[in-house]
Design a protein around this motif. Sequence first.
Motif, PDB file in Angstrom:
ATOM      1  N   HIS A 138      36.657  86.051  -0.175  1.00 55.85           N
ATOM      2  CA  HIS A 138      35.444  85.362   0.287  1.00 55.85           C
ATOM      3  C   HIS A 138      35.563  84.960   1.757  1.00 55.85           C
ATOM      4  CE1 HIS A 138      31.834  82.896   0.183  1.00 55.85           C
ATOM      5  NE2 HIS A 138      32.535  81.972   0.828  1.00 55.85           N
ATOM      6  N   THR A 139      36.771  84.638   2.201  1.00 55.26           N
ATOM      7  CA  THR A 139      36.943  84.257   3.613  1.00 55.26           C
ATOM      8  C   THR A 139      36.729  85.446   4.546  1.00 55.26           C
ATOM      9  OG1 THR A 139      39.343  84.653   3.723  1.00 55.26           O
ATOM     10  CG2 THR A 139      38.612  82.452   3.001  1.00 55.26           C
TER      11      THR A 139
ATOM     12  N   SER B 123      31.812  86.961   3.097  1.00 52.89           N
ATOM     13  CA  SER B 123      31.167  85.764   2.540  1.00 52.89           C
ATOM     14  C   SER B 123      30.275  86.058   1.334  1.00 52.89           C
ATOM     15  CB  SER B 123      30.356  85.049   3.618  1.00 52.89           C
ATOM     16  OG  SER B 123      29.313  85.880   4.073  1.00 52.89           O
ATOM     17  N   THR B 124      29.991  87.332   1.059  1.00 54.37           N
ATOM     18  CA  THR B 124      29.190  87.666  -0.121  1.00 54.37           C
ATOM     19  C   THR B 124      30.055  87.762  -1.386  1.00 54.37           C
ATOM     20  OG1 THR B 124      29.353  90.066   0.136  1.00 54.37           O
ATOM     21  CG2 THR B 124      27.554  88.954   1.322  1.00 54.37           C
ATOM     22  N   PHE B 125      31.377  87.795  -1.230  1.00 50.77           N
ATOM     23  CA  PHE B 125      32.278  87.895  -2.380  1.00 50.77           C
ATOM     24  C   PHE B 125      32.277  86.551  -3.096  1.00 50.77           C
ATOM     25  CE2 PHE B 125      35.968  88.492  -4.959  1.00 50.77           C
ATOM     26  CZ  PHE B 125      36.124  89.865  -5.080  1.00 50.77           C
ATOM     27  N   GLY B 126      31.847  86.536  -4.361  1.00 46.50           N
ATOM     28  CA  GLY B 126      31.709  85.274  -5.069  1.00 46.50           C
ATOM     29  C   GLY B 126      32.130  85.333  -6.521  1.00 46.50           C
TER      30      GLY B 126
ATOM     31  N   TRP C 220      34.456  87.878  -8.760  1.00 46.40           N
ATOM     32  CA  TRP C 220      35.666  87.435  -9.452  1.00 46.40           C
ATOM     33  C   TRP C 220      35.650  87.938 -10.894  1.00 46.40           C
ATOM     34  CZ3 TRP C 220      35.559  84.164 -13.742  1.00 46.40           C
ATOM     35  CH2 TRP C 220      36.822  83.836 -14.266  1.00 46.40           C
TER      36      TRP C 220
ATOM     37  N   PHE D  89      32.393  77.936  -6.661  1.00 56.50           N
ATOM     38  CA  PHE D  89      32.003  79.007  -5.743  1.00 56.50           C
ATOM     39  C   PHE D  89      30.714  78.649  -5.003  1.00 56.50           C
ATOM     40  CE2 PHE D  89      35.112  81.541  -7.948  1.00 56.50           C
ATOM     41  CZ  PHE D  89      35.520  82.472  -7.015  1.00 56.50           C
TER      42      PHE D  89
END
Length: 184
Positions: free
Chosen positions: A143-144, A147-150, A154, A94
């Motif tokens: 995430h695409t 962009s803060t989803f990491g 998950w 990630f």
Amino acid sequence: MKTYYVIRHCEATGQAPDAPLTKQGYKQADALARFFKTIPVDRILSSPFRRAQETIFPVAALQDCPVEIEDQLQERILSTSPLSEWRSALQETFVDFDLCFPGGESSREVMERMTSVLKEASLHPARHTVLVTHGNAMALLLHTIDSTFGFDDWQQLQNPDVYRLVQTADGMTCERMPLHQTKT
């Protein structure tokens, strides 16, 4: 405007492609169908993995909508060799999206295949599409869009989990759907 519902499969007995849902997973799948009872569904695409298909069958039956198998929605292959610290290895992917372990896929490769499914769905006439996938693949797709989803996000994913993506002229929005009624 198009809407996509990205679903992480219900609780399963394992990680193998043929792992079925648990008893609890089957209850979750029935509850998921009740959740979608008033939500329009025009098209359903599912990972070829058994747990993903078993998750969506009750929704498909309720909506009278066939399930199309989409190989690109399968779970990410982190490595074909055992990794003693697989969570740490996953966390590294990630940060470095090109990091690839033996026999595995990089995060970038997974993001590309997942966005290709979304792109194909955007060209299809269906306005409300369900995509049934797996935790890591789902996280990388999200995430695409955000962009803060990491990695930490998950780790917070549940079985099942649903995110609604709305495609407008201004781009794509993403929100987690409340699944209170799917808890059994």
